[in-house]
Scaffold this motif. Structure first.
Motif, PDB file in Angstrom:
ATOM      1  N   ASN A  67      31.726  37.775  51.708  1.00  0.00           N
ATOM      2  CA  ASN A  67      33.158  38.072  51.603  1.00  0.00           C
ATOM      3  C   ASN A  67      33.935  37.693  52.856  1.00  0.00           C
ATOM      4  N   GLY A  68      33.381  36.753  53.637  1.00  0.00           N
ATOM      5  CA  GLY A  68      34.050  36.263  54.824  1.00  0.00           C
ATOM      6  C   GLY A  68      34.555  34.848  54.624  1.00  0.00           C
ATOM      7  N   PHE A  84      42.907  25.495  42.050  1.00  0.00           N
ATOM      8  CA  PHE A  84      42.353  24.496  42.952  1.00  0.00           C
ATOM      9  C   PHE A  84      43.380  23.896  43.917  1.00  0.00           C
ATOM     10  N   SER A  85      44.386  24.676  44.245  1.00  0.00           N
ATOM     11  CA  SER A  85      45.303  24.310  45.325  1.00  0.00           C
ATOM     12  C   SER A  85      44.702  24.833  46.637  1.00  0.00           C
ATOM     13  N   VAL A  86      44.348  23.930  47.520  1.00  0.00           N
ATOM     14  CA  VAL A  86      43.687  24.311  48.773  1.00  0.00           C
ATOM     15  C   VAL A  86      44.582  25.219  49.612  1.00  0.00           C
ATOM     16  N   ASP A  87      45.851  24.835  49.783  1.00  0.00           N
ATOM     17  CA  ASP A  87      46.748  25.624  50.629  1.00  0.00           C
ATOM     18  C   ASP A  87      46.966  27.025  50.072  1.00  0.00           C
ATOM     19  N   GLU A  88      47.131  27.138  48.765  1.00  0.00           N
ATOM     20  CA  GLU A  88      47.337  28.449  48.162  1.00  0.00           C
ATOM     21  C   GLU A  88      46.079  29.298  48.242  1.00  0.00           C
ATOM     22  N   ALA A  89      44.921  28.665  48.069  1.00  0.00           N
ATOM     23  CA  ALA A  89      43.656  29.399  48.172  1.00  0.00           C
ATOM     24  C   ALA A  89      43.450  29.897  49.599  1.00  0.00           C
ATOM     25  N   VAL A  90      43.761  29.079  50.586  1.00  0.00           N
ATOM     26  CA  VAL A  90      43.623  29.488  51.984  1.00  0.00           C
ATOM     27  C   VAL A  90      44.529  30.674  52.276  1.00  0.00           C
ATOM     28  N   ALA A  91      45.772  30.617  51.804  1.00  0.00           N
ATOM     29  CA  ALA A  91      46.719  31.701  52.060  1.00  0.00           C
ATOM     30  C   ALA A  91      46.254  33.008  51.434  1.00  0.00           C
ATOM     31  N   LYS A  92      45.791  32.935  50.180  1.00  0.00           N
ATOM     32  CA  LYS A  92      45.383  34.154  49.493  1.00  0.00           C
ATOM     33  C   LYS A  92      44.068  34.690  50.051  1.00  0.00           C
ATOM     34  N   LEU A  93      43.162  33.797  50.386  1.00  0.00           N
ATOM     35  CA  LEU A  93      41.891  34.210  50.981  1.00  0.00           C
ATOM     36  C   LEU A  93      42.095  34.867  52.339  1.00  0.00           C
ATOM     37  N   THR A  94      42.967  34.292  53.134  1.00  0.00           N
ATOM     38  CA  THR A  94      43.242  34.861  54.458  1.00  0.00           C
ATOM     39  C   THR A  94      43.724  36.296  54.333  1.00  0.00           C
ATOM     40  N   ALA A  96      43.246  38.305  51.789  1.00  0.00           N
ATOM     41  CA  ALA A  96      42.192  39.145  51.213  1.00  0.00           C
ATOM     42  C   ALA A  96      41.138  39.523  52.254  1.00  0.00           C
ATOM     43  N   ILE A  97      40.721  38.560  53.073  1.00  0.00           N
ATOM     44  CA  ILE A  97      39.684  38.840  54.069  1.00  0.00           C
ATOM     45  C   ILE A  97      40.209  39.788  55.140  1.00  0.00           C
ATOM     46  N   LYS A  98      41.459  39.589  55.561  1.00  0.00           N
ATOM     47  CA  LYS A  98      42.066  40.501  56.537  1.00  0.00           C
ATOM     48  C   LYS A  98      42.146  41.918  55.972  1.00  0.00           C
ATOM     49  N   TRP A  99      42.543  41.992  54.705  1.00  0.00           N
ATOM     50  CA  TRP A  99      42.643  43.310  54.072  1.00  0.00           C
ATOM     51  C   TRP A  99      41.285  43.990  54.018  1.00  0.00           C
ATOM     52  N   ARG A 100      40.243  43.269  53.667  1.00  0.00           N
ATOM     53  CA  ARG A 100      38.909  43.863  53.598  1.00  0.00           C
ATOM     54  C   ARG A 100      38.489  44.416  54.956  1.00  0.00           C
ATOM     55  N   GLN A 101      38.819  43.692  56.019  1.00  0.00           N
ATOM     56  CA  GLN A 101      38.494  44.160  57.365  1.00  0.00           C
ATOM     57  C   GLN A 101      39.285  45.421  57.713  1.00  0.00           C
ATOM     58  N   GLU A 102      40.594  45.370  57.471  1.00  0.00           N
ATOM     59  CA  GLU A 102      41.459  46.483  57.853  1.00  0.00           C
ATOM     60  C   GLU A 102      41.195  47.725  57.013  1.00  0.00           C
ATOM     61  N   PHE A 103      40.900  47.531  55.739  1.00  0.00           N
ATOM     62  CA  PHE A 103      40.654  48.654  54.848  1.00  0.00           C
ATOM     63  C   PHE A 103      39.255  49.239  55.064  1.00  0.00           C
ATOM     64  N   TYR A 202      45.206  42.193  41.836  1.00  0.00           N
ATOM     65  CA  TYR A 202      45.973  40.944  41.849  1.00  0.00           C
ATOM     66  C   TYR A 202      45.707  40.140  43.121  1.00  0.00           C
ATOM     67  N   TYR A 203      45.757  40.798  44.273  1.00  0.00           N
ATOM     68  CA  TYR A 203      45.650  40.082  45.541  1.00  0.00           C
ATOM     69  C   TYR A 203      44.225  39.910  46.045  1.00  0.00           C
ATOM     70  N   TYR A 204      43.373  40.894  45.803  1.00  0.00           N
ATOM     71  CA  TYR A 204      42.069  40.905  46.455  1.00  0.00           C
ATOM     72  C   TYR A 204      40.882  40.736  45.510  1.00  0.00           C
ATOM     73  N   TYR A 205      41.085  41.013  44.229  1.00  0.00           N
ATOM     74  CA  TYR A 205      40.036  40.814  43.220  1.00  0.00           C
ATOM     75  C   TYR A 205      40.611  40.045  42.031  1.00  0.00           C
ATOM     76  N   PRO A 206      41.179  38.865  42.284  1.00  0.00           N
ATOM     77  CA  PRO A 206      41.858  38.132  41.213  1.00  0.00           C
ATOM     78  C   PRO A 206      40.925  37.765  40.064  1.00  0.00           C
ATOM     79  N   LYS A 207      41.449  37.901  38.861  1.00  0.00           N
ATOM     80  CA  LYS A 207      40.739  37.522  37.636  1.00  0.00           C
ATOM     81  C   LYS A 207      39.492  38.361  37.361  1.00  0.00           C
ATOM     82  N   ARG A 208      39.331  39.476  38.067  1.00  0.00           N
ATOM     83  CA  ARG A 208      38.159  40.325  37.856  1.00  0.00           C
ATOM     84  C   ARG A 208      38.394  41.377  36.773  1.00  0.00           C
ATOM     85  N   LEU A 209      39.636  41.628  36.436  1.00  0.00           N
ATOM     86  CA  LEU A 209      39.965  42.644  35.438  1.00  0.00           C
ATOM     87  C   LEU A 209      40.235  41.948  34.112  1.00  0.00           C
ATOM     88  N   SER A 210      39.388  42.219  33.137  1.00  0.00           N
ATOM     89  CA  SER A 210      39.480  41.544  31.846  1.00  0.00           C
ATOM     90  C   SER A 210      40.519  42.177  30.932  1.00  0.00           C
TER      91      SER A 210
END
Length: 263
Positions: A67-68, A84-94, A96-103, A202-210
């Motif tokens: 998860n890093g 598959f937009s690299v820039d959007e994936a980088v923004a959302k991943l950044t 999400a990873i920061k949130w996981r650390q802070e939370f 929506y932000y940290y576990y996208p597409k995980r809720l069916s």
């Protein structure tokens, strides 16, 4: 979003990165770029590596490991979410990873959430549903925002999401959410927590809720839903209002039905 006419890959789950390394044939009907060209497994692999390199270069302080910023399965999952937009994936991943650390997601444990979990307000069911999805159950009548610490509620929520995802069978990607609204009253209303829960997905576990079942929603819940619905973004479309009978007949077998929905 700059990408148009994008068809999401249906069969690639989290462990897909290793398979990318082995396959050279393009997948049918998979179009991801603005030019609508077919992205092969090799090209997808390149996108994963591109995201990884950008994260390392631009966000070096982010944690590594599971998860890093170098977790290629996680990178792929967010790439798929962002079509598959690299820039959007980088923004959302950044984010999400920061949130996981802070939370402190990695520090959550059964013992840490024990007291709030013992209220019975939410739990991960022992059995999968008929579609082989792990099941997260929320018992709304036991949620008392005036009594329970909101931070404890949030920690329990995230802990249970992680627990449900850990129960995903091979080849499965999503979980089922059930809100048992029997006995719900205004003392249980908590718009802030409801939006927190859906924002986390929506932000940290996208597409995980069916799918999300709202079971036996009373009249008093309807105005709350009208306020919440616009805040839930696309996740509002996952909600289905249904009866206990529907839960019994359509989502579980006699052997796997949660005890609270029997009788």
């Amino acid at each position: 979003m700059a990408i148009r006419s994008c068809e999401a890959l249906r069969s690639w789950g989290p462990p897909l990165v290793s398979s990318i390394k082995l396959r050279n044939k393009p997948f049918r009907n998979c179009k991801f770029s603005v030019q609508n060209c077919v992205v092969s497994a090799d090209e997808s692999r390149k996108l994963v590596l591109e995201v990884r390199e950008k994260l390392e270069k631009e966000h070096f302080s982010l944690q590594v490991g599971k998860n890093g910023r170098d977790d290629e399965d996680m990178i792929y999952w967010f790439l798929k979410d962002r079509k598959f937009s690299v820039d959007e994936a980088v923004a959302k991943l950044t984010k999400a990873i920061k949130w996981r650390q802070e939370f402190g997601v990695s520090e959550l444990s059964e013992n840490l959430v024990k007291n709030i979990a013992e209220t019975g307000k939410a739990y991960v069911h022992d059995f999968l549903d008929v579609n082989d999805r792990p099941v997260l159950v929320v018992v709304a009548s036991k949620h008392l925002p005036a009594t329970h610490d909101p931070i404890d509620n949030e920690k329990l929520c995230v802990f249970l999401i992680e627990k449900a995802l850990s129960k995903l069978p091979a080849g499965k990607e999503q979980i089922l959410g059930i809100f048992d609204l029997r006995g719900f009253g205004m003392d249980n209303a908590d718009l802030k927590f409801l939006t927190f829960m859906f924002d986390v997905f929506y932000y940290y576990y996208p597409k995980r809720l069916s799918e999300v079942l709202f079971v036996e929603a009373p009249f008093v819940f309807k105005p709350i839903w009208q306020l919440a619905k616009p805040l839930l973004k696309s996740y509002a479309s996952l909600v289905k209002f249904c009866s206990v009978e529907t839960v019994r007949n359509e989502y579980f077998t006699e052997a796997t039905l949660p005890d609270s929905f029997r009788g």
